[in-house]
Design an enzyme around this catalytic site. Sequence first.
Site, PDB file in Angstrom:
ATOM      1  N   ILE A 154       0.836  -1.210   0.000  1.00 20.77           N
ATOM      2  CA  ILE A 154       0.000   0.000   0.000  1.00 20.77           C
ATOM      3  C   ILE A 154       0.868   1.256   0.000  1.00 20.77           C
ATOM      4  O   ILE A 154       0.647   2.180  -0.790  1.00 20.77           O
ATOM      5  CB  ILE A 154      -0.962  -0.021   1.208  1.00 20.77           C
ATOM      6  CG1 ILE A 154      -1.945  -1.197   1.075  1.00 20.77           C
ATOM      7  CG2 ILE A 154      -1.714   1.298   1.317  1.00 20.77           C
ATOM      8  CD1 ILE A 154      -2.765  -1.490   2.332  1.00 20.77           C
ATOM      9  N   THR A 231      -4.441   5.078   7.591  1.00 21.11           N
ATOM     10  CA  THR A 231      -5.354   4.058   7.051  1.00 21.11           C
ATOM     11  C   THR A 231      -4.812   2.665   7.371  1.00 21.11           C
ATOM     12  O   THR A 231      -5.221   1.690   6.741  1.00 21.11           O
ATOM     13  CB  THR A 231      -5.533   4.196   5.519  1.00 21.11           C
ATOM     14  OG1 THR A 231      -4.264   4.027   4.888  1.00 21.11           O
ATOM     15  CG2 THR A 231      -6.130   5.533   5.129  1.00 21.11           C
ATOM     16  N   SER A 232      -3.886   2.565   8.356  1.00 24.76           N
ATOM     17  CA  SER A 232      -3.320   1.226   8.637  1.00 24.76           C
ATOM     18  C   SER A 232      -4.103   0.548   9.763  1.00 24.76           C
ATOM     19  O   SER A 232      -5.054  -0.197   9.481  1.00 24.76           O
ATOM     20  CB  SER A 232      -1.823   1.295   8.899  1.00 24.76           C
ATOM     21  OG  SER A 232      -1.535   2.076  10.027  1.00 24.76           O
ATOM     22  N   ARG A 233      -3.724   0.777  11.005  1.00 27.53           N
ATOM     23  CA  ARG A 233      -4.482   0.273  12.144  1.00 27.53           C
ATOM     24  C   ARG A 233      -4.510   1.366  13.196  1.00 27.53           C
ATOM     25  O   ARG A 233      -3.507   2.074  13.388  1.00 27.53           O
ATOM     26  CB  ARG A 233      -3.855  -1.000  12.735  1.00 27.53           C
ATOM     27  CG  ARG A 233      -4.085  -2.264  11.914  1.00 27.53           C
ATOM     28  CD  ARG A 233      -5.540  -2.747  11.945  1.00 27.53           C
ATOM     29  NE  ARG A 233      -5.760  -3.953  11.174  1.00 27.53           N
ATOM     30  CZ  ARG A 233      -6.082  -4.005   9.884  1.00 27.53           C
ATOM     31  NH1 ARG A 233      -6.238  -2.884   9.203  1.00 27.53           N
ATOM     32  NH2 ARG A 233      -6.265  -5.157   9.284  1.00 27.53           N
ATOM     33  N   ASP A 257      -8.935   6.437   8.824  1.00 25.74           N
ATOM     34  CA  ASP A 257      -9.890   5.390   8.406  1.00 25.74           C
ATOM     35  C   ASP A 257      -9.979   4.308   9.473  1.00 25.74           C
ATOM     36  O   ASP A 257     -10.778   3.386   9.360  1.00 25.74           O
ATOM     37  CB  ASP A 257      -9.445   4.779   7.068  1.00 25.74           C
ATOM     38  CG  ASP A 257     -10.485   3.803   6.521  1.00 25.74           C
ATOM     39  OD1 ASP A 257     -11.662   4.197   6.410  1.00 25.74           O
ATOM     40  OD2 ASP A 257     -10.131   2.643   6.227  1.00 25.74           O
ATOM     41  N   GLU A 262     -11.971   1.201  17.600  1.00 29.25           N
ATOM     42  CA  GLU A 262     -13.035   1.154  16.593  1.00 29.25           C
ATOM     43  C   GLU A 262     -13.955  -0.053  16.748  1.00 29.25           C
ATOM     44  O   GLU A 262     -15.068  -0.067  16.229  1.00 29.25           O
ATOM     45  CB  GLU A 262     -12.440   1.162  15.179  1.00 29.25           C
ATOM     46  CG  GLU A 262     -11.690  -0.114  14.803  1.00 29.25           C
ATOM     47  CD  GLU A 262     -11.162  -0.073  13.367  1.00 29.25           C
ATOM     48  OE1 GLU A 262     -10.539   0.927  12.995  1.00 29.25           O
ATOM     49  OE2 GLU A 262     -11.385  -1.057  12.639  1.00 29.25           O
ATOM     50  N   HIS A 294     -13.315   2.686   8.540  1.00 31.50           N
ATOM     51  CA  HIS A 294     -12.583   1.515   8.036  1.00 31.50           C
ATOM     52  C   HIS A 294     -13.166   1.030   6.700  1.00 31.50           C
ATOM     53  O   HIS A 294     -13.595  -0.119   6.571  1.00 31.50           O
ATOM     54  CB  HIS A 294     -12.595   0.374   9.074  1.00 31.50           C
ATOM     55  CG  HIS A 294     -11.380  -0.498   8.969  1.00 31.50           C
ATOM     56  ND1 HIS A 294     -10.675  -0.943  10.054  1.00 31.50           N
ATOM     57  CD2 HIS A 294     -10.732  -1.005   7.885  1.00 31.50           C
ATOM     58  CE1 HIS A 294      -9.668  -1.690   9.665  1.00 31.50           C
ATOM     59  NE2 HIS A 294      -9.677  -1.746   8.342  1.00 31.50           N
ATOM     60  N   GLN A 295     -13.181   1.941   5.743  1.00 28.96           N
ATOM     61  CA  GLN A 295     -13.760   1.613   4.437  1.00 28.96           C
ATOM     62  C   GLN A 295     -12.727   1.637   3.317  1.00 28.96           C
ATOM     63  O   GLN A 295     -13.081   1.446   2.146  1.00 28.96           O
ATOM     64  CB  GLN A 295     -14.907   2.591   4.097  1.00 28.96           C
ATOM     65  CG  GLN A 295     -14.437   4.001   3.756  1.00 28.96           C
ATOM     66  CD  GLN A 295     -15.546   4.890   3.233  1.00 28.96           C
ATOM     67  OE1 GLN A 295     -16.343   5.404   4.003  1.00 28.96           O
ATOM     68  NE2 GLN A 295     -15.608   5.100   1.923  1.00 28.96           N
ATOM     69  N   ALA A 296     -11.440   1.833   3.671  1.00 28.61           N
ATOM     70  CA  ALA A 296     -10.433   1.995   2.619  1.00 28.61           C
ATOM     71  C   ALA A 296     -10.369   0.771   1.709  1.00 28.61           C
ATOM     72  O   ALA A 296     -10.130   0.877   0.514  1.00 28.61           O
ATOM     73  CB  ALA A 296      -9.067   2.291   3.234  1.00 28.61           C
ATOM     74  N   PHE A 297     -10.600  -0.404   2.278  1.00 24.76           N
ATOM     75  CA  PHE A 297     -10.512  -1.649   1.484  1.00 24.76           C
ATOM     76  C   PHE A 297     -11.736  -1.849   0.601  1.00 24.76           C
ATOM     77  O   PHE A 297     -11.720  -2.739  -0.262  1.00 24.76           O
ATOM     78  CB  PHE A 297     -10.426  -2.860   2.441  1.00 24.76           C
ATOM     79  CG  PHE A 297     -11.726  -3.126   3.158  1.00 24.76           C
ATOM     80  CD1 PHE A 297     -12.090  -2.388   4.266  1.00 24.76           C
ATOM     81  CD2 PHE A 297     -12.613  -4.079   2.676  1.00 24.76           C
ATOM     82  CE1 PHE A 297     -13.307  -2.597   4.907  1.00 24.76           C
ATOM     83  CE2 PHE A 297     -13.830  -4.300   3.310  1.00 24.76           C
ATOM     84  CZ  PHE A 297     -14.177  -3.558   4.432  1.00 24.76           C
TER      85      PHE A 297
HETATM   86  P1  NAD Z   1       2.729  -4.957   3.696  1.00 21.86           P
HETATM   87  O1  NAD Z   1       3.045  -6.095   4.608  1.00 21.86           O
HETATM   88  O2  NAD Z   1       2.849  -5.140   2.215  1.00 21.86           O
HETATM   89  O3  NAD Z   1       3.639  -3.690   4.091  1.00 21.86           O
HETATM   90  C1  NAD Z   1       3.871  -3.259   5.405  1.00 21.86           C
HETATM   91  C2  NAD Z   1       5.241  -2.584   5.412  1.00 21.86           C
HETATM   92  O4  NAD Z   1       5.411  -1.972   6.696  1.00 21.86           O
HETATM   93  C3  NAD Z   1       6.398  -3.557   5.207  1.00 21.86           C
HETATM   94  O5  NAD Z   1       7.232  -3.102   4.152  1.00 21.86           O
HETATM   95  C4  NAD Z   1       7.129  -3.533   6.547  1.00 21.86           C
HETATM   96  O6  NAD Z   1       8.532  -3.720   6.422  1.00 21.86           O
HETATM   97  C5  NAD Z   1       6.791  -2.121   7.020  1.00 21.86           C
HETATM   98  N1  NAD Z   1       7.013  -1.910   8.453  1.00 21.86           N
HETATM   99  C6  NAD Z   1       6.967  -2.810   9.457  1.00 21.86           C
HETATM  100  N2  NAD Z   1       7.314  -2.204  10.612  1.00 21.86           N
HETATM  101  C7  NAD Z   1       7.589  -0.909  10.321  1.00 21.86           C
HETATM  102  C8  NAD Z   1       8.019   0.193  11.093  1.00 21.86           C
HETATM  103  N3  NAD Z   1       8.250   0.087  12.411  1.00 21.86           N
HETATM  104  N4  NAD Z   1       8.215   1.386  10.463  1.00 21.86           N
HETATM  105  C9  NAD Z   1       8.011   1.496   9.132  1.00 21.86           C
HETATM  106  N5  NAD Z   1       7.617   0.471   8.347  1.00 21.86           N
HETATM  107  C10 NAD Z   1       7.393  -0.709   8.941  1.00 21.86           C
HETATM  108  O7  NAD Z   1       1.285  -4.485   4.105  1.00 21.86           O
HETATM  109  P2  NAD Z   1       0.240  -3.647   3.218  1.00 21.86           P
HETATM  110  O8  NAD Z   1      -0.581  -4.584   2.388  1.00 21.86           O
HETATM  111  O9  NAD Z   1       0.951  -2.515   2.562  1.00 21.86           O
HETATM  112  O10 NAD Z   1      -0.725  -3.105   4.372  1.00 21.86           O
HETATM  113  C11 NAD Z   1      -0.235  -2.233   5.374  1.00 21.86           C
HETATM  114  C12 NAD Z   1      -1.215  -2.175   6.515  1.00 21.86           C
HETATM  115  O11 NAD Z   1      -2.409  -1.524   6.075  1.00 21.86           O
HETATM  116  C13 NAD Z   1      -1.712  -3.567   6.984  1.00 21.86           C
HETATM  117  O12 NAD Z   1      -0.849  -4.112   7.959  1.00 21.86           O
HETATM  118  C14 NAD Z   1      -3.066  -3.292   7.538  1.00 21.86           C
HETATM  119  O13 NAD Z   1      -2.971  -3.086   8.931  1.00 21.86           O
HETATM  120  C15 NAD Z   1      -3.484  -1.977   6.866  1.00 21.86           C
HETATM  121  N6  NAD Z   1      -4.654  -2.144   5.986  1.00 21.86           N
HETATM  122  C16 NAD Z   1      -5.739  -1.342   6.188  1.00 21.86           C
HETATM  123  C17 NAD Z   1      -6.853  -1.470   5.365  1.00 21.86           C
HETATM  124  C18 NAD Z   1      -8.060  -0.576   5.516  1.00 21.86           C
HETATM  125  O14 NAD Z   1      -9.129  -0.900   4.987  1.00 21.86           O
HETATM  126  N7  NAD Z   1      -7.951   0.560   6.192  1.00 21.86           N
HETATM  127  C19 NAD Z   1      -6.855  -2.425   4.365  1.00 21.86           C
HETATM  128  C20 NAD Z   1      -5.718  -3.226   4.171  1.00 21.86           C
HETATM  129  C21 NAD Z   1      -4.615  -3.070   4.988  1.00 21.86           C
END
Ligand code: NAD
Length: 333
Positions: A154, A231-233, A257, A262, A294-297
């Site tokens: 992402i 938009t991560s967690r 998001d 949540e 939490h609708q990004a996906f």
């Molecule tokens: P991914 O595993 O491809 O990438 C995560 C990256 O974060 C990796 O490159 C990892 O090395 C890096 N990372 C780990 N620890 C770190 C730190 N301390 N500092 C900086 N970078 C660090 O995952 P992705 O598919 O890109 O998804 C990322 C996150 O997005 C998921 O873990 C999930 O929690 C979140 N997500 C949210 C939604 C949503 O609907 N809002 C949907 C999908 C994923």
Amino acid sequence: MKVGVFSSKPYDRQFLDAANGGRHRLTYIEPRLTAETVALSDTADVVCVFVNDQLDRAVIKKLSQRGVRLIALRCAGFNNVDLAAAEAAGIAVGRVPGYSPHAVAEHTVALILSLNRKMHRAYVRVREGNFALDGLLGFDLHKHTVGIIGTGRIGMTLAGIMRGFGCHVLACDPSPDPALERLGGAYVDMDELLARSDIVSLHCPLTPHTRHIIDATAISRMKPGVMLINTSRGAVIDTQAVTAGLKSGRVGYLGLDVYEEEGDLFFEDLSNQMIQDDVFARLLTFPNVLITGHQAFFTDQAMSAIAATTINNISTFEDTGRPAHEVSVERLA
Ligand code: NAD
């Protein structure tokens, strides 16, 4: 296999039924999986779960006692699963590693653009016949600096989009990817990223290392007026610290998001109830905060891919004893 699908909504049923094609017996269960609802899994071999289902040690023990052998996450993150407990109980865990990085990266851009150009405020104003521009001043994204924390699927997709806007891209990631430099971005350490970025966007997973990675200290290192996007967690941000940053003006914009607590709010229609979470309610009072639930996906393509990978995880588990995309305990190390 018999699959209990927790936290299921009509849209989950639509996409999972299409991907399943009748192979597995899917039972749709509306409540979230918690210690109180675990019995709803009945005689399932597999529980299919989402981001706010609770798979702590106690729940996993109960699942194991009921004969569950696979936890099939229909999401990428697995922070809600006690992997060590699952391993000890002999329960495999599968997830959907990369369904559509575009869905989440594009939603991130939607938050950035909306906050910058105040779309959330402009929409309401125009509908009320107020065409004044006061308070709607934005800035050109062009030549501004975007700091991306986590350049996996992402984060890297976002980097490409923001380069298209003419932004400078800085990033930090413990596993740097040479693709970033090919896009014209640069890796720096976290302190430098925070000090130089006009927009900071979080794309790392939630782990013990990244919990509250954005805390009061991190915020004090950011540029005054910074735009912060998550938009991560939820728990990668300390919400109380960000609220203090908004009050002082250090944080100029906040786009979320996801939210630490949540689980009690998102994915439900609570419009006839009083919100009990005062921290969340305070966030909603700021004009420069934009929150989506939490609708990004949530795109057609992502939902199709999530359903296909989830069913594939269950099918390969049935055929080989392991899900195609397995999460193992080492991933947390
Ligand atoms: P991914 O595993 O491809 O990438 C995560 C990256 O974060 C990796 O490159 C990892 O090395 C890096 N990372 C780990 N620890 C770190 C730190 N301390 N500092 C900086 N970078 C660090 O995952 P992705 O598919 O890109 O998804 C990322 C996150 O997005 C998921 O873990 C999930 O929690 C979140 N997500 C949210 C939604 C949503 O609907 N809002 C949907 C999908 C994923």
